[in-house]
Design a protein around this motif. Structure first.
Motif, PDB file in Angstrom:
ATOM      1  N   PRO A 179      -2.049  -2.184  -0.340  1.00 41.89           N
ATOM      2  CA  PRO A 179      -1.546  -1.515  -1.542  1.00 41.89           C
ATOM      3  C   PRO A 179      -1.653  -2.402  -2.774  1.00 41.89           C
ATOM      4  O   PRO A 179      -1.801  -3.620  -2.680  1.00 41.89           O
ATOM      5  N   GLU A 180      -1.570  -1.788  -3.942  1.00 42.66           N
ATOM      6  CA  GLU A 180      -1.556  -2.523  -5.201  1.00 42.66           C
ATOM      7  C   GLU A 180      -0.133  -2.884  -5.608  1.00 42.66           C
ATOM      8  O   GLU A 180       0.115  -3.941  -6.167  1.00 42.66           O
ATOM      9  N   ASP A 181       0.801  -1.992  -5.319  1.00 43.86           N
ATOM     10  CA  ASP A 181       2.182  -2.168  -5.746  1.00 43.86           C
ATOM     11  C   ASP A 181       2.998  -2.825  -4.644  1.00 43.86           C
ATOM     12  O   ASP A 181       2.874  -2.470  -3.468  1.00 43.86           O
ATOM     13  N   GLU A 192       5.009  -0.611  -2.161  1.00 46.59           N
ATOM     14  CA  GLU A 192       4.323   0.263  -1.202  1.00 46.59           C
ATOM     15  C   GLU A 192       4.172  -0.445   0.142  1.00 46.59           C
ATOM     16  O   GLU A 192       4.105  -1.666   0.214  1.00 46.59           O
ATOM     17  N   TYR A 204       0.436  -8.839  -1.660  1.00 51.31           N
ATOM     18  CA  TYR A 204      -0.832  -8.159  -1.393  1.00 51.31           C
ATOM     19  C   TYR A 204      -1.965  -8.809  -2.186  1.00 51.31           C
ATOM     20  O   TYR A 204      -3.059  -9.044  -1.665  1.00 51.31           O
ATOM     21  N   ASP A 205      -1.706  -9.098  -3.474  1.00 55.05           N
ATOM     22  CA  ASP A 205      -2.711  -9.790  -4.287  1.00 55.05           C
ATOM     23  C   ASP A 205      -3.030 -11.154  -3.693  1.00 55.05           C
ATOM     24  O   ASP A 205      -4.197 -11.574  -3.631  1.00 55.05           O
ATOM     25  N   GLU A 233      -7.458  -0.810   3.024  1.00 57.76           N
ATOM     26  CA  GLU A 233      -7.075  -1.620   1.864  1.00 57.76           C
ATOM     27  C   GLU A 233      -5.592  -1.956   1.926  1.00 57.76           C
ATOM     28  O   GLU A 233      -4.819  -1.280   2.604  1.00 57.76           O
ATOM     29  N   THR A 274     -12.514  -4.532   1.162  1.00 58.86           N
ATOM     30  CA  THR A 274     -12.819  -3.185   1.659  1.00 58.86           C
ATOM     31  C   THR A 274     -13.964  -3.214   2.661  1.00 58.86           C
ATOM     32  O   THR A 274     -13.961  -2.471   3.647  1.00 58.86           O
ATOM     33  N   ASP A 327      -1.579 -13.822  -9.103  1.00 55.99           N
ATOM     34  CA  ASP A 327      -1.067 -12.893  -8.095  1.00 55.99           C
ATOM     35  C   ASP A 327       0.162 -12.153  -8.614  1.00 55.99           C
ATOM     36  O   ASP A 327       1.117 -12.777  -9.076  1.00 55.99           O
ATOM     37  N   ARG A 328       0.147 -10.833  -8.495  1.00 54.54           N
ATOM     38  CA  ARG A 328       1.319 -10.040  -8.876  1.00 54.54           C
ATOM     39  C   ARG A 328       2.299  -9.900  -7.722  1.00 54.54           C
ATOM     40  O   ARG A 328       3.498  -9.709  -7.941  1.00 54.54           O
ATOM     41  N   ASN A 329       1.800  -9.986  -6.490  1.00 57.29           N
ATOM     42  CA  ASN A 329       2.630  -9.788  -5.308  1.00 57.29           C
ATOM     43  C   ASN A 329       1.904 -10.374  -4.103  1.00 57.29           C
ATOM     44  O   ASN A 329       0.803 -10.937  -4.238  1.00 57.29           O
ATOM     45  N   ARG A 334      -5.267 -10.810  -0.598  1.00 54.40           N
ATOM     46  CA  ARG A 334      -6.657 -10.488  -0.954  1.00 54.40           C
ATOM     47  C   ARG A 334      -7.373 -11.704  -1.529  1.00 54.40           C
ATOM     48  O   ARG A 334      -8.514 -12.005  -1.165  1.00 54.40           O
TER      49      ARG A 334
END
Length: 598
Positions: free
Chosen positions: A263-265, A268, A235-236, A261, A255, A231-233, A239
């Protein structure tokens, strides 16, 4: 003392994994600084790797030897043949570390948790050897972390040291909590709450999964710990957790399940029309300082698909994933998660529960309980979440009932009563309980009678309202109750300044004997005769006394001659007796089975 050291500047970038090198090469690459030359107590946080070690019957020292092989495996599976280390100096270090870790664990059995290994007196050379653990990868996606902590610290300080260490390297895990004070804390976990709204019927439904493990046996929202190995954050993490617990069973991606969705960052913001992120400040914030909840609107397709698997009681029997997998109760196959990377299916049942918007109560067709933290959050009706629900369902926002008394003077006093205070707590500890969420305390007064009780004064009504929201959180080792201060009228049973005013009992009463109460929280000096006279002196006709009880210290069961005596006795609930606040209630069948001790 709170440590932030995490092992050297060359590892400060969370996205960079250094190539394997020998211990001596690594020592040349990271020369010791004056601050690191001294020995330090080090913690090794195993995350999901603790389950790998249990399933594969391996230990930390086996992992260290794997990490120091000339060519460590790209994925550690637990079936590797690990030859003796060529570097005898590294082998000697591993053996010394193991001896000290074992000795510490034996001497600090209440301190060390299964997922954290504490090693005292670790010098620079030994730290370099330990850091190789960070480079190992596993099918379970966990990651080992090495951090500085304190040898004699309690669990609270050990977890704080770990959180500070990771936050210094990866600040994306630090979240600002919603609610009083907006405190910034580490987020060790994430929760996903799928939300379905029927605007025509003004109905709100929430999706739960059933945790069938013996120690749990409750309904809960999908979620779990962050895994820094993947996990990067947050949000990851959201998911991944939803996919592992729900999506994989239905064969649906995020999705395909939700209206939007994530965010990826980490910097955000999510789509506020379909996603509400609420960061709950945990009441027992040791391992989990905050619990971030993602309330996310589901698609009509997911709601309809999931309802196809409902049985007559509204429980969804979730379909099993395509291909091979390991069920939560198939312990014999658990090794395949680590050796083959098979999916681990945690849940078999799910359900949609209806949310009563006006009260925060959830309504379901079955009688199994909901996870306590989840149910409590909904009962609190957080403003941010309820505004989100209102906007989705087209409802008018709920006007919360104030906890303050009608007619509270505009000039105060603005005071609360705190009870259940740890016996070691100082006035400074109590002040810090409120000030850590930016509530200014004017005065603290602790009482000897009743014990573990205090009055806390605040500057204004806004601070008072915020303080009342902090009830049920931990102060040192105990959860405390925070309630509005009410001045006590004169009463023969209540003579202490910190006591609550007593109220006559107006609840249901048995029509026929036995007329019994159970009284708890008695002082250890109380005798059987003392207990009888406590009620006799207050016009209660005592018939019999069971004290002490075999299965509960500082408690007794008292029987009375008539219903009127029982009613008077129940009115003594929360009275002060021998310096302690006692509780008086009617005994349950379980209490009766406890029996007397003579």
């Amino acid at each position: 003392e709170q440590a932030t050291y995490c092992g050297g500047a060359h590892l400060s970038s969370p996205g960079w994994a250094p190539a394997a090198r020998s211990a001596r090469e690594a020592m040349e690459f990271a020369p010791p600084t004056p601050a690191m030359a001294e020995s330090q107590t080090v913690g090794v946080f195993l995350e999901e790797i603790a389950y790998f070690m249990e399933d594969m019957d391996k230990d930390l020292w086996w992992l260290l030897r794997v990490a120091h092989q000339p060519q460590p495996p790209p994925i550690v599976t637990g079936v590797e043949e690990v030859p003796p280390l060529e570097d005898e100096a590294v082998e000697a270090i591993i053996q010394r570390l193991q001896v000290r870790a074992d000795e510490h664990a034996e001497q600090h059995q209440n301190q060390v948790r299964a997922k954290i290994v504490i090693i005292p007196a670790v010098v620079q050379e030994e730290r370099t050897v330990l850091h190789a653990l960070r480079n190992l990868k596993f099918h379970c996606k966990g990651r080992v972390e090495v951090f500085q902590c304190m040898k004699e610290a309690r669990n609270t300080a050990i977890w704080a040291a770990y959180h500070n260490c990771v936050a210094a390297m990866e600040p994306q895990w630090v979240m600002k909590a919603d609610g009083p004070g907006g405190k910034e804390c580490f987020s060790q976990c994430v929760v996903v709450v799928p939300v379905y709204v029927d605007k025509a019927k003004k109905e709100i439904k929430l999706f739960n999964v059933f945790c069938a493990e013996k120690k749990k046996r409750h309904w809960a929202f999908p979620g779990g710990d962050i895994l820094r190995g993947t996990d990067r954050n947050l949000y990851d993490a959201a998911r991944r957790e939803f996919h592992e617990e729900v999506g994989i069973c239905f064969g649906l991606s995020w999705t395909e399940t939700f209206a939007s969705e994530l965010p990826e960052d980490a910097d955000e913001d999510p789509d506020h029309e379909t996603v509400c992120l609420y960061v709950d400040l945990e009441k027992d914030g040791v391992r989990y300082p905050t619990r971030p909840y993602f309330f996310v609107q589901v698609s009509e397709a997911f709601y309809s698909t999931s309802r196809c698997y409902e049985d007559h009681s509204g429980v969804i029997q979730m379909p099993m994933p395509a291909g091979e997998f390991v069920r939560w109760d198939d312990l014999a196959s658990a090794r395949r998660v680590h050796t083959e990377g098979l999916a681990f299916v945690e849940h078999e049942e799910a359900r949609w529960v209806s949310l009563e918007f006006e009260t925060g109560r959830v309504v379901a067709d079955d009688s199994k309980q909901m996870r306590k933290e989840n149910a409590e959050l909904l009962r609190q009706q957080p403003d941010r979440v309820w505004q989100f629900f209102a906007q989705l369902a087209g409802l008018e926002p709920v006007v919360k009932k104030s906890q303050l008394l009608a007619g509270l003077p505009s000039d105060g006093p603005f005071s609360v009563r705190m009870s259940g205070i740890d016996k070691t707590a100082t006035d400074e500890d109590i002040t810090g309980y409120f000030q850590e969420v930016n509530i200014t305390v004017k005065k603290v007064e602790q009482f000897d009678i009743p014990r573990h009780t205090a009055r806390i004064d605040f500057e204004d009504v806004e601070a008072l309202e915020q303080a009342l929201q902090l009830s049920g959180r931990n102060l040192l080792r105990r959860k405390v109750k925070v309630e509005l201060w009410v001045d006590t009228a004169a009463d023969v049973s209540v003579t202490a300044p910190g006591a609550r005013p007593l109220k006559p009992y107006d609840g249901p009463l048995p029509e026929a004997p036995p007329f019994k109460v159970i009284i708890r929280s008695l002082d250890k000096s109380v005798t059987r005769d003392d207990l009888g006279y406590f009620f006799w002196d207050r016009e209660c006709q005592v018939k019999d006394i069971e004290y002490p009880l075999r299965n509960e210290r500082h408690a007794g069961i008292v029987e009375f001659d008539d219903q009127e005596s029982l009613k008077r006795a129940l009115g003594l609930n929360k009275a002060i007796y021998k310096g302690r606040e006692v509780t008086v209630d009617m005994p349950t069948a379980k209490d009766e089975r406890g029996g007397g001790g003579g």
